[in-house]
Write a protein that holds these residues in place. Structure first.
Motif, PDB file in Angstrom:
ATOM      1  N   GLY A 190      58.901  40.214 -19.129  1.00 14.88           N
ATOM      2  CA  GLY A 190      60.255  40.586 -18.748  1.00 14.88           C
ATOM      3  C   GLY A 190      60.297  41.301 -17.409  1.00 14.88           C
ATOM      4  O   GLY A 190      61.184  41.058 -16.584  1.00 14.88           O
ATOM      5  N   GLN A 191      59.309  42.170 -17.193  1.00 16.11           N
ATOM      6  CA  GLN A 191      59.258  42.897 -15.917  1.00 16.11           C
ATOM      7  C   GLN A 191      59.012  41.945 -14.766  1.00 16.11           C
ATOM      8  O   GLN A 191      59.606  42.062 -13.692  1.00 16.11           O
ATOM      9  CB  GLN A 191      58.144  43.950 -15.961  1.00 16.11           C
ATOM     10  CG  GLN A 191      58.435  45.074 -16.928  1.00 16.11           C
ATOM     11  CD  GLN A 191      57.198  45.866 -17.289  1.00 16.11           C
ATOM     12  OE1 GLN A 191      56.077  45.485 -16.947  1.00 16.11           O
ATOM     13  NE2 GLN A 191      57.385  46.961 -17.990  1.00 16.11           N
ATOM     14  N   ARG A 192      58.124  40.962 -14.997  1.00 11.62           N
ATOM     15  CA  ARG A 192      57.852  39.970 -13.945  1.00 11.62           C
ATOM     16  C   ARG A 192      59.117  39.213 -13.593  1.00 11.62           C
ATOM     17  O   ARG A 192      59.396  38.954 -12.418  1.00 11.62           O
ATOM     18  CB  ARG A 192      56.824  38.966 -14.438  1.00 11.62           C
ATOM     19  CG  ARG A 192      55.423  39.478 -14.395  1.00 11.62           C
ATOM     20  CD  ARG A 192      54.512  38.464 -15.050  1.00 11.62           C
ATOM     21  NE  ARG A 192      53.223  39.075 -15.302  1.00 11.62           N
ATOM     22  CZ  ARG A 192      52.374  38.613 -16.199  1.00 11.62           C
ATOM     23  NH1 ARG A 192      52.673  37.565 -16.923  1.00 11.62           N
ATOM     24  NH2 ARG A 192      51.218  39.208 -16.362  1.00 11.62           N
TER      25      ARG A 192
ATOM     26  N   MET B 294      58.587  51.372 -19.998  1.00 11.19           N
ATOM     27  CA  MET B 294      57.635  50.798 -19.062  1.00 11.19           C
ATOM     28  C   MET B 294      56.242  51.289 -19.430  1.00 11.19           C
ATOM     29  O   MET B 294      55.808  52.350 -19.001  1.00 11.19           O
ATOM     30  CB  MET B 294      57.957  51.246 -17.637  1.00 11.19           C
ATOM     31  CG  MET B 294      59.298  50.753 -17.169  1.00 11.19           C
ATOM     32  SD  MET B 294      59.388  48.990 -17.274  1.00 11.19           S
ATOM     33  CE  MET B 294      61.098  48.738 -16.894  1.00 11.19           C
TER      34      MET B 294
ATOM     35  N   SER C  94      54.620  43.067 -17.686  1.00 13.82           N
ATOM     36  CA  SER C  94      54.929  42.218 -18.836  1.00 13.82           C
ATOM     37  C   SER C  94      55.839  41.080 -18.373  1.00 13.82           C
ATOM     38  O   SER C  94      56.346  41.080 -17.251  1.00 13.82           O
ATOM     39  CB  SER C  94      55.629  43.048 -19.904  1.00 13.82           C
ATOM     40  OG  SER C  94      56.918  43.383 -19.455  1.00 13.82           O
TER      41      SER C  94
ATOM     42  N   GLN D  36      67.996  40.903 -22.280  1.00 19.41           N
ATOM     43  CA  GLN D  36      68.093  41.807 -21.129  1.00 19.41           C
ATOM     44  C   GLN D  36      68.171  41.030 -19.817  1.00 19.41           C
ATOM     45  O   GLN D  36      68.933  41.382 -18.919  1.00 19.41           O
ATOM     46  CB  GLN D  36      66.862  42.724 -21.076  1.00 19.41           C
ATOM     47  CG  GLN D  36      66.799  43.705 -22.217  1.00 19.41           C
ATOM     48  CD  GLN D  36      65.460  44.401 -22.275  1.00 19.41           C
ATOM     49  OE1 GLN D  36      64.659  44.292 -21.355  1.00 19.41           O
ATOM     50  NE2 GLN D  36      65.205  45.106 -23.356  1.00 19.41           N
TER      51      GLN D  36
ATOM     52  N   ARG E 285      62.121  40.241 -13.853  1.00 15.46           N
ATOM     53  CA  ARG E 285      62.996  41.130 -13.082  1.00 15.46           C
ATOM     54  C   ARG E 285      62.569  41.145 -11.610  1.00 15.46           C
ATOM     55  O   ARG E 285      63.404  41.083 -10.705  1.00 15.46           O
ATOM     56  CB  ARG E 285      62.939  42.555 -13.639  1.00 15.46           C
ATOM     57  CG  ARG E 285      63.760  42.731 -14.892  1.00 15.46           C
ATOM     58  CD  ARG E 285      63.517  44.082 -15.535  1.00 15.46           C
ATOM     59  NE  ARG E 285      64.114  44.104 -16.855  1.00 15.46           N
ATOM     60  CZ  ARG E 285      65.372  44.475 -17.088  1.00 15.46           C
ATOM     61  NH1 ARG E 285      66.131  44.878 -16.103  1.00 15.46           N
ATOM     62  NH2 ARG E 285      65.855  44.447 -18.308  1.00 15.46           N
TER      63      ARG E 285
ATOM     64  N   GLY F  11      66.725  47.012 -12.316  1.00 14.10           N
ATOM     65  CA  GLY F  11      66.427  47.947 -13.398  1.00 14.10           C
ATOM     66  C   GLY F  11      64.969  48.319 -13.535  1.00 14.10           C
ATOM     67  O   GLY F  11      64.491  48.568 -14.641  1.00 14.10           O
ATOM     68  N   LEU F  12      64.237  48.350 -12.422  1.00 20.90           N
ATOM     69  CA  LEU F  12      62.840  48.772 -12.488  1.00 20.90           C
ATOM     70  C   LEU F  12      62.662  50.054 -11.676  1.00 20.90           C
ATOM     71  O   LEU F  12      63.315  50.232 -10.644  1.00 20.90           O
ATOM     72  CB  LEU F  12      61.918  47.686 -11.913  1.00 20.90           C
ATOM     73  CG  LEU F  12      61.813  46.395 -12.708  1.00 20.90           C
ATOM     74  CD1 LEU F  12      60.959  45.385 -11.958  1.00 20.90           C
ATOM     75  CD2 LEU F  12      61.220  46.637 -14.086  1.00 20.90           C
ATOM     76  N   PRO F  13      61.775  50.955 -12.138  1.00 21.57           N
ATOM     77  CA  PRO F  13      61.528  52.180 -11.374  1.00 21.57           C
ATOM     78  C   PRO F  13      60.825  51.882 -10.061  1.00 21.57           C
ATOM     79  O   PRO F  13      60.118  50.881  -9.926  1.00 21.57           O
ATOM     80  CB  PRO F  13      60.639  53.007 -12.304  1.00 21.57           C
ATOM     81  CG  PRO F  13      60.056  52.052 -13.270  1.00 21.57           C
ATOM     82  CD  PRO F  13      61.018  50.922 -13.386  1.00 21.57           C
TER      83      PRO F  13
ATOM     84  N   LEU G 299      72.156  47.389 -24.002  1.00 20.87           N
ATOM     85  CA  LEU G 299      71.914  48.432 -23.015  1.00 20.87           C
ATOM     86  C   LEU G 299      73.155  48.534 -22.126  1.00 20.87           C
ATOM     87  O   LEU G 299      73.847  47.549 -21.921  1.00 20.87           O
ATOM     88  CB  LEU G 299      70.695  48.085 -22.159  1.00 20.87           C
ATOM     89  CG  LEU G 299      69.391  48.002 -22.923  1.00 20.87           C
ATOM     90  CD1 LEU G 299      68.292  47.416 -22.039  1.00 20.87           C
ATOM     91  CD2 LEU G 299      68.971  49.370 -23.418  1.00 20.87           C
TER      92      LEU G 299
ATOM     93  N   GLY H 287      50.134  44.284 -22.856  1.00 19.73           N
ATOM     94  CA  GLY H 287      50.894  45.343 -22.219  1.00 19.73           C
ATOM     95  C   GLY H 287      52.098  45.634 -23.097  1.00 19.73           C
ATOM     96  O   GLY H 287      52.350  44.952 -24.072  1.00 19.73           O
ATOM     97  N   THR H 288      52.832  46.621 -22.766  1.00 19.16           N
ATOM     98  CA  THR H 288      54.032  46.887 -23.528  1.00 19.16           C
ATOM     99  C   THR H 288      55.110  45.906 -23.081  1.00 19.16           C
ATOM    100  O   THR H 288      55.266  45.701 -21.897  1.00 19.16           O
ATOM    101  CB  THR H 288      54.499  48.317 -23.265  1.00 19.16           C
ATOM    102  OG1 THR H 288      53.346  49.133 -23.219  1.00 19.16           O
ATOM    103  CG2 THR H 288      55.436  48.806 -24.336  1.00 19.16           C
ATOM    104  N   PRO H 289      55.804  45.294 -24.007  1.00 21.15           N
ATOM    105  CA  PRO H 289      56.848  44.357 -23.608  1.00 21.15           C
ATOM    106  C   PRO H 289      57.866  45.027 -22.697  1.00 21.15           C
ATOM    107  O   PRO H 289      58.040  46.236 -22.718  1.00 21.15           O
ATOM    108  CB  PRO H 289      57.472  43.951 -24.943  1.00 21.15           C
ATOM    109  CG  PRO H 289      56.467  44.275 -25.968  1.00 21.15           C
ATOM    110  CD  PRO H 289      55.662  45.402 -25.436  1.00 21.15           C
ATOM    111  N   GLY H 290      58.532  44.154 -21.940  1.00 23.68           N
ATOM    112  CA  GLY H 290      59.224  44.678 -20.770  1.00 23.68           C
ATOM    113  C   GLY H 290      60.567  45.318 -20.979  1.00 23.68           C
ATOM    114  O   GLY H 290      61.521  45.005 -20.299  1.00 23.68           O
ATOM    115  N   ALA H 291      60.702  46.179 -21.936  1.00 25.33           N
ATOM    116  CA  ALA H 291      61.949  46.907 -22.028  1.00 25.33           C
ATOM    117  C   ALA H 291      61.984  47.923 -20.900  1.00 25.33           C
ATOM    118  O   ALA H 291      60.996  48.596 -20.651  1.00 25.33           O
ATOM    119  CB  ALA H 291      62.043  47.615 -23.363  1.00 25.33           C
ATOM    120  N   PRO H 292      63.084  47.993 -20.203  1.00 23.42           N
ATOM    121  CA  PRO H 292      63.108  48.871 -19.039  1.00 23.42           C
ATOM    122  C   PRO H 292      62.929  50.334 -19.425  1.00 23.42           C
ATOM    123  O   PRO H 292      62.440  51.122 -18.634  1.00 23.42           O
ATOM    124  CB  PRO H 292      64.496  48.623 -18.435  1.00 23.42           C
ATOM    125  CG  PRO H 292      65.295  47.999 -19.518  1.00 23.42           C
ATOM    126  CD  PRO H 292      64.350  47.309 -20.417  1.00 23.42           C
TER     127      PRO H 292
ATOM    128  N   ILE I 115      64.040  40.515 -25.004  1.00 19.11           N
ATOM    129  CA  ILE I 115      63.805  40.566 -23.557  1.00 19.11           C
ATOM    130  C   ILE I 115      64.673  39.529 -22.868  1.00 19.11           C
ATOM    131  O   ILE I 115      65.265  39.773 -21.809  1.00 19.11           O
ATOM    132  CB  ILE I 115      62.313  40.296 -23.233  1.00 19.11           C
ATOM    133  CG1 ILE I 115      61.407  41.194 -24.049  1.00 19.11           C
ATOM    134  CG2 ILE I 115      62.048  40.471 -21.751  1.00 19.11           C
ATOM    135  CD1 ILE I 115      61.630  42.649 -23.825  1.00 19.11           C
TER     136      ILE I 115
END
Lengths: 557, 318
Positions: A451-453, B40, A449, A485, A455, A435-437, A270, B32-37, A482
């Motif tokens: 990866g989001q956590r 989301m 998820s 990333q 982040r 990189g989160l909205p 990315l 959930g969907t894996p955390g690819a930015p 992930i």
């Protein structure tokens, strides 16, 4: 190749669905005698469901259909419960990832293995005991007689995995299915288990290996099938698939493997960040530190310096063990120091001491040349914003009652407010930085998820504008893409913000990719310390050499 | 403060364990969907929605009963056609009829009106007793959970002694010492329910206290008081409010039991336990005298249990 006669397992067009949700779509496989096929994919790709369908354990709610599913020439389609039971153990052996929960804790290992012999063979008791001992010797147990009498709780992770493999091969099955057999194990133990699997294959056992770890696959398998979203997207000999991948997904997976990629190279494919400096330029970070009266590090003064740290813990049986023993290291400004070691080597204790959460028995940690570990918590508090942390499991470090926005608002305002509206700009900037909205501010931590956590955890750690981050296995619980990333994100942030990282991991590839310098820990001691490239290319200490030799690595491409 | 009005996740192993048996799916377990930015993903419709709506009929019924009881307790005269204490010997021992829905007692008092009027003392006793129990437990449990090793040890031993005695026996001992009456029975029931709550609060607090969430707050440089009020207490205590709702029904039953034994509300008062006691003598001939107050007690206890469970699921399952 006389594959037609030799094929132990043949599957054509296997479909598995759970209700309306398809989990496996049109999978075809074939494994010959003495061959190892690896099924590779990330969590949710359908690889475990595929394996479970082959032994009739996909579950009551699963809808399994296949044009053809044969084991040793016999069809598996339409087998009843009884038929499957006959098959399991005798024709297919199954090894699971977590040997601790797969073995009955109340029964000895010997009895576990003997079970299938008693049920399926006509051996007498004495013959069965002899067979159990020879099986345990086969899987490389040091003292079979002793081990047969022990229960799973008394064995280490590697020995448990061996015991489980012994029970799976007790009846000499034609096919052995191993679902992530080494994922929970340390590198040196993993190497031993992989050797064991390879020796079984040489004896003619066909093997289906399920793994997310491409390096493991590369060292054991002959054939690889890459799965994503329930489909096999690429299949072929190991050297071909890993060497010159054709499908985009395979390429992405391979690129995400950190070992063999130089420091700073992007793993996720990315693009890098565009405008980090919006909220947290290196200059903007200074006032905070200056407010709390912290001297900026002059050239040469390490941001974090540990000297002769020692920590002993008392065990329940009144003895004590040394978790950290005479550990010294320095972390320079903008540098990453990697701490690598197997489980129990004292990595996490060092992280806790560095964070001022555990008081060392001896030695001292200094922060920007000033006392840190010797301070009382009250005195330490004003300097805490300088040093942050990212955990392996971020979920448990979030207050479940708070939204992401509240958590970040709390961190950004020094705990003055939970109201994300009052600090909406800060929260938005923090989310953007990782990189989160922005609308993630309204969500709860459980709805994210992994990866989001992670982040969000990084955003929270950065909120007080620290100069140092302690990262304890920050990507170990994540899928490889992930993980790529998250590692890229940490890299970008370090470059933009001039952060220093103490980066802790058991994964040599990850540490090598992330670190400028590396310290190798063994039983609480640093056995070797030096620049990453030098340490990995010419390890001096025998333990480092052993560690490097036992970690399967993909050749750099 | 409104613990339950904020729609946030709550994680609580004690409650999650019990509600897990009731089939509440864990939101975190839904894929959930894996955390690819770039992707989301939003969570799809989960099974929890269906499960909850399947139970909703029971919950609605319980809520209706509870609402009716509260209405009866607040405005008994709206619902009751007769004076609950008015004696009318000519009408004594009448079975259920269109005039006297639940029949009449030995003095010709309307049972229906008495059951309606009985809601107030019963609910008040239940609520007050639960409040006393939870309040006392808050003090004990917080002391034990936060006060360090010796305080924890001391409180723990006291609780163990209290646990060794059956709750109702404890209440009887207290009444024997303090004399019968509504106030003493409230205090007695409160005292005897406190150890159970206290132990749960202590466990919750010490668990949250050693959690990674608290450690994260310490790393961020939070003062102990901030950590306590922002993280430890809210997370540790919210399950207690659920347990309090569950315990309300039990407290009503206990209070009625004490009245039944003649240790609570004195006889002429319209109180369910006392009505049961009065009707016991005529059980063979006038079943309605005991049946309807008994039904009222059962409905109160059942509806508070159902509502408590529903609350528990909401809190734990998020």
């Amino acid at each position: 190749m006389n594959a037609k006669n030799d094929a132990v397992l043949r599957v054509e067009n296997l479909n598995v669905g759970f209700g309306a949700v398809p989990a496996v779509r049109g999978v075809s496989l074939s494994i010959d005698r003495g061959q190892c096929l690896a099924l590779v994919g990330e969590s949710g790709s359908g690889k475990s469901v595929t394996a479970r369908s082959l032994i009739g354990l996909a579950g009551d709610t699963a809808d399994v259909s296949a044009e053809r599913m044969e084991l040793g020439g016999e069809s598996l389609t339409g087998l009843g419960r009884r038929g499957w039971r006959q098959l399991r153990g005798s024709k297919v052996g199954f090894v699971l990832q977590d040997a601790l929960v797969s073995l009955d804790p109340l029964r000895t290992v010997g009895r576990e293995i003997e079970d299938s012999l008693r049920l399926r063979t006509r051996l007498t008791g004495a013959e069965r005991s002899r067979r159990v001992l020879s099986l345990l010797a086969d899987v490389g147990m040091d003292d079979p007689q002793l081990r047969a009498g022990q229960r799973s709780g008394e064995l280490s992770g590697g020995l448990r995995q061996r015991a489980l493999i012994a029970s799976a091969i007790a009846l000499d099955p034609a096919l052995l299915i191993a679902d992530e057999p080494t994922t929970a194990l340390d590198a040196t133990v993993q190497a031993q288990i992989l050797d064991l699997l390879a020796s079984l294959r040489e004896r003619g056992t066909a093997m289906l290996l399920i793994s997310h770890d491409l390096a493991v696959v590369g060292s054991v398998a002959d054939q690889v099938a890459v799965m994503t979203e329930g489909r096999i997207v690429e299949q072929g000999p190991v050297a071909q698939v890993l060497g010159s991948p054709q499908h985009d997904y395979t390429k992405k997976l391979l690129r995400a493997v950190p070992s063999g990629h130089p420091r700073g190279a992007r793993l996720s494919g990315l693009p890098g960040p565009s405008s980090l400096s919006v909220s947290y330029g290196p200059a903007a970070a200074k006032p905070k530190a200056a407010d709390s009266g912290v001297p900026q590090s002059g050239a040469g003064v390490p941001v974090l310096a540990a000297t002769a740290l020692a920590k002993r813990f008392r065990t329940p049986d009144k003895t004590s063990f040394t978790a950290v023993d005479h550990v010294s290291f320095e972390l320079g400004a903008g540098e990453t120091l990697g701490l690598v070691g197997e489980s129990g080597s004292g990595k996490t204790t060092i992280a806790r001491i560095a964070l001022g959460l555990t008081v060392p028995d001896a030695g001292e940690v200094r922060l920007f040349g000033e006392p840190w570990s010797t301070l009382t918590e009250k005195d330490r508090r004003s300097r805490r914003p300088l040093i942050g942390t990212v955990y392996q499991d971020p979920l448990s470090s979030f207050d479940p009652r708070l939204t992401i926005g509240q958590t970040l608002a709390d961190a950004a305002t020094g705990g003055r407010t939970l109201n994300p509206r009052g600090s909406a700009k800060q929260v938005k900037d923090l989310l953007e930085m990782v990189g989160l909205p922005a609308d993630f501010a309204r969500r709860g931590p459980r709805t994210l998820s992994g990866g989001q956590r992670q982040r969000v955890a990084i955003a929270r750690a950065l909120a007080p504008r620290p100069r140092i981050l302690i990262c304890d296995e920050p990507a170990s619980a994540l899928d490889v893409s992930i993980q790529a990333q998250i590692l890229d994100l940490l890299d970008d942030l370090q470059r933009e913000l001039g952060l220093s990282y103490l980066f802790i991991s058991h994964d040599l590839g990850v540490v090598r990719h992330m670190s400028d310098r590396v310290a190798v820990l063994r039983r609480g001691r640093i056995v070797e310390q030096g620049p990453a490239e030098q340490l990995f290319s010419a390890p001096q200490h025998p333990y480092t050499q052993q560690l490097l030799a036992s970690s399967p690595a993909l050749e750099a491409r | 403060m409104s613990i339950f009005s904020n729609k946030r996740n709550h994680q609580d192993p004690v409650l999650a364990g019990t509600s897990g048996a009731a089939g509440t799916p864990d939101v975190a377990a839904t894929p959930g969907t894996p955390g690819a930015p770039g992707t989301m993903g939003t969570l799809g419709p989960t099974r929890s929605l269906r499960r909850v709506s399947g139970l909703r009929a029971v919950e609605l019924g319980a809520a209706a009963v509870a609402l009716f009881l509260v209405l009866a307790a607040c405005f008994p005269t709206l619902l009751a056609p007769f004076d609950p204490l008015a004696i009318n010997p000519a009408d004594s021992f009448q079975g259920p009829s269109s005039k006297h829905w639940f029949g009449t007692d030995e003095s010709g008092r309307d049972i229906y009106s008495r059951v309606i009027h009985g809601a107030r003392p019963s609910l008040l006793i239940g609520a007050a007793a639960t409040a006393i129990g939870v309040g006392l437990a808050l003090v004990l449990g917080t002391l034990a959970g936060l006060g360090g090793r010796w305080l924890d040890f001391g409180v723990g031993r006291i609780l163990e002694v209290l646990f060794a005695l059956p709750g109702l026996l404890l209440a009887l001992v207290f009444i024997a010492l303090a004399g019968p009456g509504i106030t003493t029975s409230v205090v007695a029931v409160g005292l005897s329910t406190a150890p159970g709550y206290a132990r749960i609060i202590r466990g919750q607090i010490s668990q949250v206290r050693s959690s990674a969430m608290v450690e994260a707050a310490v790393v961020l440089g939070r003062r102990p008081a901030q950590v306590l009020f922002r993280h430890i207490l809210p997370n540790a205590l919210s399950p207690v409010f659920v347990l309090g709702t569950l315990g309300l029904g039990q407290a009503v039953v206990w209070a009625s039991s004490l009245s039944f034994l003649g240790l609570g509300a004195p006889p002429p008062a319209a109180e369910w336990g006392a009505m049961l006691a009065a009707g016991r003598t005529y059980l063979g001939t006038a079943w309605w005298m005991t049946f309807f107050p008994g039904v009222a007690i059962v409905l109160t206890a059942a509806s508070s249990t159902v509502l408590g469970r529903a609350l528990q699921r909401r809190v734990a399952g998020r």
